[in-house]
Every structure is written in structure tokens, then in C-alpha cells.
Design a protein around this motif. Structure first.
Motif, PDB file in Angstrom:
ATOM      1  N   TYR A 189       0.879  -1.268   0.337  1.00  0.00           N
ATOM      2  CA  TYR A 189       0.034  -0.067   0.049  1.00  0.00           C
ATOM      3  C   TYR A 189       0.986   1.160   0.315  1.00  0.00           C
ATOM      4  CZ  TYR A 189      -4.027  -2.747   0.810  1.00  0.00           C
ATOM      5  OH  TYR A 189      -4.462  -4.145   1.181  1.00  0.00           O
ATOM      6  N   SER A 190       2.359   1.015  -0.943  1.00  0.00           N
ATOM      7  CA  SER A 190       2.974   2.352  -0.480  1.00  0.00           C
ATOM      8  C   SER A 190       2.687   3.935  -2.121  1.00  0.00           C
ATOM      9  CB  SER A 190       4.637   1.850  -1.219  1.00  0.00           C
ATOM     10  OG  SER A 190       4.303   1.608  -2.048  1.00  0.00           O
ATOM     11  N   GLY A 191       1.721   3.135  -2.951  1.00  0.00           N
ATOM     12  CA  GLY A 191       0.985   3.776  -3.890  1.00  0.00           C
ATOM     13  C   GLY A 191       0.204   5.080  -3.372  1.00  0.00           C
ATOM     14  N   MET A 192       0.471   5.762  -4.521  1.00  0.00           N
ATOM     15  CA  MET A 192      -0.692   6.703  -4.119  1.00  0.00           C
ATOM     16  C   MET A 192      -2.460   6.631  -3.681  1.00  0.00           C
ATOM     17  SD  MET A 192       1.572   9.878  -3.918  1.00  0.00           S
ATOM     18  CE  MET A 192       0.074  10.550  -4.147  1.00  0.00           C
ATOM     19  N   GLY A 193      -2.914   7.297  -2.036  1.00  0.00           N
ATOM     20  CA  GLY A 193      -4.164   7.181  -2.864  1.00  0.00           C
ATOM     21  C   GLY A 193      -4.699   5.519  -1.846  1.00  0.00           C
ATOM     22  N   GLY A 194      -3.487   4.726  -0.908  1.00  0.00           N
ATOM     23  CA  GLY A 194      -3.563   3.460  -0.930  1.00  0.00           C
ATOM     24  C   GLY A 194      -3.956   2.675  -2.265  1.00  0.00           C
ATOM     25  N   MET A 195      -3.264   3.216  -3.514  1.00  0.00           N
ATOM     26  CA  MET A 195      -3.790   1.988  -4.268  1.00  0.00           C
ATOM     27  C   MET A 195      -2.396   1.308  -4.096  1.00  0.00           C
ATOM     28  SD  MET A 195      -6.755   3.439  -5.616  1.00  0.00           S
ATOM     29  CE  MET A 195      -6.321   1.917  -7.256  1.00  0.00           C
ATOM     30  N   VAL A 196      -3.222  -0.639  -4.858  1.00  0.00           N
ATOM     31  CA  VAL A 196      -1.732  -1.708  -4.601  1.00  0.00           C
ATOM     32  C   VAL A 196      -1.159  -1.648  -4.923  1.00  0.00           C
ATOM     33  CG1 VAL A 196      -2.208  -4.010  -4.688  1.00  0.00           C
ATOM     34  CG2 VAL A 196      -3.729  -2.970  -2.840  1.00  0.00           C
ATOM     35  N   GLN A 197      -0.106  -1.769  -4.860  1.00  0.00           N
ATOM     36  CA  GLN A 197       1.450  -1.583  -6.194  1.00  0.00           C
ATOM     37  C   GLN A 197       1.800  -2.667  -7.076  1.00  0.00           C
ATOM     38  OE1 GLN A 197       4.583   0.965  -5.309  1.00  0.00           O
ATOM     39  NE2 GLN A 197       5.203   1.521  -7.720  1.00  0.00           N
ATOM     40  N   THR A 198       1.351  -3.231  -5.865  1.00  0.00           N
ATOM     41  CA  THR A 198       2.456  -4.744  -5.797  1.00  0.00           C
ATOM     42  C   THR A 198       1.893  -5.669  -5.029  1.00  0.00           C
ATOM     43  OG1 THR A 198       3.558  -4.760  -4.490  1.00  0.00           O
ATOM     44  CG2 THR A 198       4.655  -3.821  -6.626  1.00  0.00           C
ATOM     45  N   VAL A 199       1.566  -7.503  -5.515  1.00  0.00           N
ATOM     46  CA  VAL A 199       1.049  -8.168  -5.123  1.00  0.00           C
ATOM     47  C   VAL A 199       1.971  -8.944  -4.112  1.00  0.00           C
ATOM     48  CG1 VAL A 199      -0.688 -10.039  -5.126  1.00  0.00           C
ATOM     49  CG2 VAL A 199      -0.679  -7.977  -6.802  1.00  0.00           C
ATOM     50  N   GLN A 200       1.897  -9.281  -3.332  1.00  0.00           N
ATOM     51  CA  GLN A 200       3.137 -10.191  -2.539  1.00  0.00           C
ATOM     52  C   GLN A 200       2.396 -11.257  -1.808  1.00  0.00           C
ATOM     53  OE1 GLN A 200       6.045  -7.602  -0.498  1.00  0.00           O
ATOM     54  NE2 GLN A 200       6.356  -6.300  -1.965  1.00  0.00           N
ATOM     55  N   THR A 201       2.961 -12.061  -1.454  1.00  0.00           N
ATOM     56  CA  THR A 201       2.357 -12.508  -0.308  1.00  0.00           C
ATOM     57  C   THR A 201       2.642 -12.818   0.877  1.00  0.00           C
ATOM     58  OG1 THR A 201       2.790 -14.668  -2.320  1.00  0.00           O
ATOM     59  CG2 THR A 201       2.873 -15.620  -0.118  1.00  0.00           C
ATOM     60  N   ARG A 202       1.825 -12.260   1.538  1.00  0.00           N
ATOM     61  CA  ARG A 202       2.857 -12.444   3.369  1.00  0.00           C
ATOM     62  C   ARG A 202       1.399 -13.413   3.649  1.00  0.00           C
ATOM     63  NH1 ARG A 202      -1.581  -7.381   4.579  1.00  0.00           N
ATOM     64  NH2 ARG A 202      -2.795  -8.777   3.717  1.00  0.00           N
ATOM     65  N   TYR A 203       2.172 -14.032   4.790  1.00  0.00           N
ATOM     66  CA  TYR A 203       2.452 -15.366   5.798  1.00  0.00           C
ATOM     67  C   TYR A 203       1.969 -14.821   7.363  1.00  0.00           C
ATOM     68  CZ  TYR A 203       5.069 -17.448   2.274  1.00  0.00           C
ATOM     69  OH  TYR A 203       5.480 -18.287   1.266  1.00  0.00           O
ATOM     70  N   THR A 204       1.317 -15.574   7.954  1.00  0.00           N
ATOM     71  CA  THR A 204       0.422 -15.235   9.257  1.00  0.00           C
ATOM     72  C   THR A 204       0.920 -16.316   9.737  1.00  0.00           C
ATOM     73  OG1 THR A 204      -1.519 -14.646  10.387  1.00  0.00           O
ATOM     74  CG2 THR A 204      -1.631 -16.708   9.220  1.00  0.00           C
ATOM     75  N   PHE A 205       0.725 -16.330  11.387  1.00  0.00           N
ATOM     76  CA  PHE A 205       0.623 -17.701  12.297  1.00  0.00           C
ATOM     77  C   PHE A 205       1.032 -19.017  11.299  1.00  0.00           C
ATOM     78  CE2 PHE A 205       0.988 -14.882  15.747  1.00  0.00           C
ATOM     79  CZ  PHE A 205       2.183 -13.840  15.635  1.00  0.00           C
ATOM     80  N   GLY A 206       0.963 -20.262  11.574  1.00  0.00           N
ATOM     81  CA  GLY A 206       0.377 -21.276  11.192  1.00  0.00           C
ATOM     82  C   GLY A 206       0.347 -21.988  12.390  1.00  0.00           C
ATOM     83  N   ALA A 207      -0.920 -23.504  12.718  1.00  0.00           N
ATOM     84  CA  ALA A 207      -0.718 -24.165  13.564  1.00  0.00           C
ATOM     85  C   ALA A 207       0.177 -24.363  14.190  1.00  0.00           C
ATOM     86  CB  ALA A 207      -1.540 -25.398  13.140  1.00  0.00           C
TER      87      ALA A 207
END
Length: 253
Positions: free
Chosen positions: A155-173
């Protein structure tokens, strides 16, 4: 609570915690792909300490081990080391605690030795649980840091526009398994340390008694120390006999 029950409860909790640490270390779900912005996907990714996996919508799963050691992040290597140290300490503590159980009789082993072994195994389980909790917490902190860095880049683009698509990871079991297992190991180790006090034999305190040297004419009785006159007639007759057998020079005057 009896000492045997307390020791057995600590042993069971510590064993469960140790088994959970092994399971958490071997699981591949330490970090899972975050599906918040993309709930419908044909590929689902998740990673563990030893390999990364990709699961497709068709049900096919492909896992790839980490073939490098120096190329891995330092945090990941630290987590590996902490989990391995925790498992090694858990193995030693488990073996020691088995022989320290009060229900198991071993020749030439007294309660004092079992108490020391119980205390040793309890300390090892506590350290093992702390290592597991520390390793899982370090990995979770690394996930949180990477998650917010990826979010900031997305969300680093102007106006909160999505600029790049990155894979985010969260907590696993595996993280939750590690936290629970480490907590069980610590609690079980504390209970075993508490049970150690009941296994140790109580020290017997004796009151000091002083004895005085007695003369020949003193007899011991229950009523106390009283001089005895039993030998007085004999002593007098003996002195008279000695006086008669050994006359002095004044007897002839």
C-alpha cells in the motif's frame, strides 16, 4: 496431594510437552499464506523450519526442502537451534525422570538419590520448555515484522492503491502447538521440582546429652544421680585390714 501423585502428574505433563515440542519442530505449518486480500486462490503456500510446501486446489501438494544452511536467515537458524536444544534436554530429562519415579524400584537406590534425580529432570524440562517457547516466539516476531513490511510495500502507492502483489504469511498451527507444548513442559518441570521435596528423607534431629564422669561410689538410678552407700562398709573393713597387716612404727611405742 501425595508425593507419588505429584511426581506422576509432573512426569505426564512434561512428557506431553516434550512430545509437543517434537511435533512442532517437525510440522510444516509454522507460517501459512495470508488469504485476507485474496480468499479465493488456486495455490496455498506454507512453510516450516525444514521445507516449504505448495498446495494446489486439485489437492496436489509439493514440498521442497531447504537445501542450504548458510543461505537461510539468521533468525530461522536460531529458531532451529533453540528447538533442537529443547528436544535434546527433553530426552535427557525424560530418561532421568523415568528412573526417578517412586513407583519404580531399583536396587541400591535410596529416596535421596530419587529426589536428586527428580529435581534434575524437573530443571531440564523447565529449560527445555523455555527453549521451545523462545524459539516459537522468535519465529512469531519475525513473521509479524515481515507481515507489516509486506503490507507497507503493498500500500505504498498514491491514495492507498495496491501497487504490487506480495505473498504475506501469518501464524501457522505449529506456533500454537509449540507455545502449548513449551508451557506444559515448564509446568510439569515445576511440579517435579516441588515433588522433590517430598521424596527427600526428613532429617532427624537428636537432642544433645552430656555425660559426666562418675566416681566409684555413684550408682545410676532413674530418680537421678544419688551417691550410693552400698560400698561404704566394705571400704571401711578393707581399710582396717590394711591397717592391721601393715602396722606403723607408732604401734610399738
Amino acid at each position: 496431594m501425595s508425593t507419588t501423585l505429584c511426581q506422576m502428574m509432573g512426569f505426564i505433563l512434561s512428557t506431553l510437552g516434550f512430545a509437543g515440542c517434537i511435533a512442532a519442530t517437525g510440522l510444516d505449518t509454522w507460517s501459512t499464506q495470508d488469504l485476507y486480500d485474496n480468499p479465493v486462490t488456486s495455490v496455498f503456500q506454507y512453510e516450516g523450519l525444514w521445507r516449504s510446501c505448495v498446495k494446489q486446489s486439485s489437492g496436489f501438494t509439493e514440498c521442497r526442502p531447504y537445501y542450504t544452511i548458510l543461505g537461510l536467515p539468521a533468525m530461522l537458524q536460531a529458531v532451529r537451534a533453540l528447538m533442537i536444544v529443547g528436544i535434546v534436554l527433553g530426552v535427557i530429562g525424560l530418561l532421568v525422570s523415568i528412573f526417578a519415579l517412586k513407583c519404580i524400584r531399583i536396587s541400591n537406590m535410596d529416596d535421596n538419590a530419587k529426589a536428586k534425580m527428580t529435581l534434575t529432570s524437573g530443571i531440564m524440562f523447565i529449560v527445555s520448555g523455555i527453549c521451545a517457547i523462545a524459539g516459537v516466539s522468535v519465529f512469531a516476531n519475525m513473521l509479524v515484522t515481515n507481515f507489516w513490511m509486506s503490507t507497507a510495500n503493498m500500500y505504498s502507492g498514491m491514495g492507498g492503491m495496491v501497487q504490487t502483489v506480495q505473498t504475506r504469511y501469518t501464524f501457522g498451527a505449529a506456533l500454537f502447538v509449540g507455545w502449548i507444548a513449551g508451557s506444559l513442559a515448564v509446568i510439569g518441570g515445576i511440579i517435579m521440582c516441588i515433588a522433590c521435596r517430598g521424596l527427600a528423607p526428613e532429617e532427624t534431629h537428636y537432642k544433645a546429652v552430656s555425660y559426666n564422669a562418675s566416681g566409684h561410689n555413684v550408682a545410676y538410678r532413674t530418680g537421678g544421680y544419688k551417691p550410693s552407700t552400698i560400698y561404704e562398709p566394705k571400704m571401711k573393713s578393707r581399710n582396717e585390714d590394711e591397717a592391721q597387716s601393715h602396722p606403723s612404727k607408732y604401734d610399738y611405742v
